[in-house]
Design an enzyme around this catalytic site. Structure first.
Site, PDB file in Angstrom:
ATOM      1  N   ILE A   1      38.296  90.344  30.490  1.00 43.38           N
ATOM      2  CA  ILE A   1      36.981  90.133  31.091  1.00 43.38           C
ATOM      3  C   ILE A   1      36.985  90.871  32.426  1.00 43.38           C
ATOM      4  O   ILE A   1      37.883  90.669  33.253  1.00 43.38           O
ATOM      5  CB  ILE A   1      36.724  88.628  31.289  1.00 43.38           C
ATOM      6  CG1 ILE A   1      36.714  87.946  29.921  1.00 43.38           C
ATOM      7  CG2 ILE A   1      35.410  88.396  32.023  1.00 43.38           C
ATOM      8  CD1 ILE A   1      36.675  86.445  29.974  1.00 43.38           C
TER       9      ILE A   1
ATOM     10  N   HIS B   1      30.436  93.708  20.174  1.00 49.06           N
ATOM     11  CA  HIS B   1      30.940  92.354  19.919  1.00 49.06           C
ATOM     12  C   HIS B   1      30.700  92.008  18.451  1.00 49.06           C
ATOM     13  O   HIS B   1      29.609  92.238  17.925  1.00 49.06           O
ATOM     14  CB  HIS B   1      30.218  91.355  20.830  1.00 49.06           C
ATOM     15  CG  HIS B   1      30.713  89.968  20.641  1.00 49.06           C
ATOM     16  ND1 HIS B   1      31.935  89.539  21.146  1.00 49.06           N
ATOM     17  CD2 HIS B   1      30.192  88.919  19.969  1.00 49.06           C
ATOM     18  CE1 HIS B   1      32.120  88.282  20.794  1.00 49.06           C
ATOM     19  NE2 HIS B   1      31.087  87.880  20.082  1.00 49.06           N
TER      20      HIS B   1
ATOM     21  N   GLU C   1      28.257  87.871  32.640  1.00 47.08           N
ATOM     22  CA  GLU C   1      28.304  86.796  31.651  1.00 47.08           C
ATOM     23  C   GLU C   1      29.006  87.291  30.393  1.00 47.08           C
ATOM     24  O   GLU C   1      28.595  88.309  29.815  1.00 47.08           O
ATOM     25  CB  GLU C   1      26.861  86.390  31.313  1.00 47.08           C
ATOM     26  CG  GLU C   1      26.776  85.130  30.508  1.00 47.08           C
ATOM     27  CD  GLU C   1      25.347  84.896  30.006  1.00 47.08           C
ATOM     28  OE1 GLU C   1      25.200  84.163  29.028  1.00 47.08           O
ATOM     29  OE2 GLU C   1      24.424  85.490  30.579  1.00 47.08           O
ATOM     30  N   LEU C   2      30.018  86.590  29.948  1.00 49.15           N
ATOM     31  CA  LEU C   2      30.807  87.023  28.791  1.00 49.15           C
ATOM     32  C   LEU C   2      29.917  87.210  27.556  1.00 49.15           C
ATOM     33  O   LEU C   2      29.257  86.258  27.118  1.00 49.15           O
ATOM     34  CB  LEU C   2      31.899  85.980  28.493  1.00 49.15           C
ATOM     35  CG  LEU C   2      32.761  86.270  27.259  1.00 49.15           C
ATOM     36  CD1 LEU C   2      33.649  87.486  27.482  1.00 49.15           C
ATOM     37  CD2 LEU C   2      33.585  85.045  26.876  1.00 49.15           C
ATOM     38  N   ASP C   3      29.903  88.412  27.031  1.00 48.02           N
ATOM     39  CA  ASP C   3      29.119  88.751  25.827  1.00 48.02           C
ATOM     40  C   ASP C   3      27.644  88.373  25.978  1.00 48.02           C
ATOM     41  O   ASP C   3      26.959  88.105  24.984  1.00 48.02           O
ATOM     42  CB  ASP C   3      29.713  88.086  24.566  1.00 48.02           C
ATOM     43  CG  ASP C   3      31.171  88.500  24.340  1.00 48.02           C
ATOM     44  OD1 ASP C   3      31.497  89.667  24.595  1.00 48.02           O
ATOM     45  OD2 ASP C   3      31.970  87.649  23.929  1.00 48.02           O
TER      46      ASP C   3
ATOM     47  N   ASN D   1      37.085 101.613  16.430  1.00 47.75           N
ATOM     48  CA  ASN D   1      35.785 101.963  17.031  1.00 47.75           C
ATOM     49  C   ASN D   1      35.908 103.208  17.909  1.00 47.75           C
ATOM     50  O   ASN D   1      35.016 104.050  17.923  1.00 47.75           O
ATOM     51  CB  ASN D   1      35.233 100.789  17.838  1.00 47.75           C
ATOM     52  CG  ASN D   1      34.504  99.804  16.956  1.00 47.75           C
ATOM     53  OD1 ASN D   1      33.430 100.088  16.454  1.00 47.75           O
ATOM     54  ND2 ASN D   1      35.125  98.656  16.733  1.00 47.75           N
TER      55      ASN D   1
HETATM   56  C1  GRF Z   1      36.126  95.012  16.974  1.00 46.97           C
HETATM   57  O1  GRF Z   1      35.838  94.033  16.011  1.00 46.97           O
HETATM   58  C2  GRF Z   1      35.208  94.853  18.153  1.00 46.97           C
HETATM   59  O2  GRF Z   1      33.929  94.389  17.799  1.00 46.97           O
HETATM   60  C3  GRF Z   1      35.911  93.820  18.961  1.00 46.97           C
HETATM   61  O3  GRF Z   1      37.273  94.117  18.828  1.00 46.97           O
HETATM   62  C4  GRF Z   1      37.491  94.808  17.602  1.00 46.97           C
HETATM   63  C5  GRF Z   1      38.166  96.094  17.948  1.00 46.97           C
HETATM   64  O4  GRF Z   1      38.603  96.787  16.809  1.00 46.97           O
HETATM   65  N1  GRF Z   1      35.413  93.824  20.321  1.00 46.97           N
HETATM   66  P1  GRF Z   1      39.167  98.267  16.970  1.00 46.97           P
HETATM   67  O5  GRF Z   1      40.312  98.233  17.970  1.00 46.97           O
HETATM   68  O6  GRF Z   1      38.037  99.143  17.432  1.00 46.97           O
HETATM   69  O7  GRF Z   1      39.645  98.627  15.587  1.00 46.97           O
END
Ligand code: GRF
Length: 216
Positions: free
Chosen positions: A98, A115, A149-151, A20
């Site tokens: 967290i 998430h 709050e978590l997520d 990401n």
């Molecule tokens: C992704 O699935 C994201 O949604 C979650 O952790 C994963 C991270 O993947 N929070 P990357 O390190 O970005 O490949």
């Protein structure tokens, strides 16, 4: 070194491979995402995301949890590190910690997370397996502002994928990850352009309260 644009600055927090992060680096190298990624910080020195940052000429920093065993110690050190960069936004991209209330309040409305589920379904871990176990026909991911709050913070945008018969958790995760890479730059672009803001704990898009997350 990757070209990056504009005054709007981000610090990205990662714990893992950083795919990401890579999507954000790539987008920020184009005029489509006017943002400078000032630094990438990880709680794991071996996180693949740090190598991606270095390759792009971005400061890559580690805060080892062994040096800061208590969450408030870790977040105080993280806060001090963030203060070196004074980012407009803090982007959690697979950051497996967290954050404490004090750090969340300090950056209230300016921390986002991605998430891998259609929140409010399946907060927490193992989302893909849980979606399979629940017999979901559809799964996906959500970008949201971070609260204590978590997520559970205000949702900005969701992307959906089908669950196919016989899917393994890994196959489903790969399908979701593919849309995460489109969704996160899209959401961050809305914020960087000033179109999307978080006011008094609510997301506002183009001056209108966003009552439901956008769907792309
Ligand atoms: C992704 O699935 C994201 O949604 C979650 O952790 C994963 C991270 O993947 N929070 P990357 O390190 O970005 O490949």
């Amino acid at each position: 070194m990757t070209a990056q644009h504009a005054d709007f600055s981000a610090v990205v927090l990662v714990s893992g491979g950083g795919s990401n992060l890579q999507a954000l680096i790539d987008a920020a190298a184009t005029p489509a995402l006017p943002m400078k990624i000032a630094a990438v910080i990880s709680d794991r020195p071996d996180a693949g995301g740090l190598a991606r940052a270095r390759k792009a000429g971005i400061d890559a920093l580690t805060l080892q949890k062994t040096d800061y065993p208590q969450p408030d110690q870790f977040d105080a050190a993280l806060s001090a590190m963030l203060d070196l960069y004074l980012p407009d936004i803090v982007i959690l991209a697979g950051f497996m910690r967290i954050l404490t209330a004090s750090l969340v309040h300090r950056y209230a409305g300016r921390i986002v997370n991605i998430h891998p589920s259609l929140l409010p379904k399946f907060p927490g871990l193992h989302t893909h397996q849980r979606a399979l176990d629940a017999g979901e026909r559809e799964h996906g991911c959500t970008v949201h502002f971070v609260t204590e709050e978590l997520d559970g913070g205000p949702r900005i945008v969701q992307g959906r994928v089908p669950v196919r018969p016989g899917d393994s958790a890994e196959q489903l995760a790969a399908r979701v990850l593919e849309i995460e890479h489109k969704l996160y730059p899209y959401a961050v672009r809305l914020i960087a352009s000033g179109r999307l803001v978080c006011k008094r704990g609510e997301p506002w898009l183009d001056g209108q309260r966003l009552r439901e997350p956008l769907q792309i």
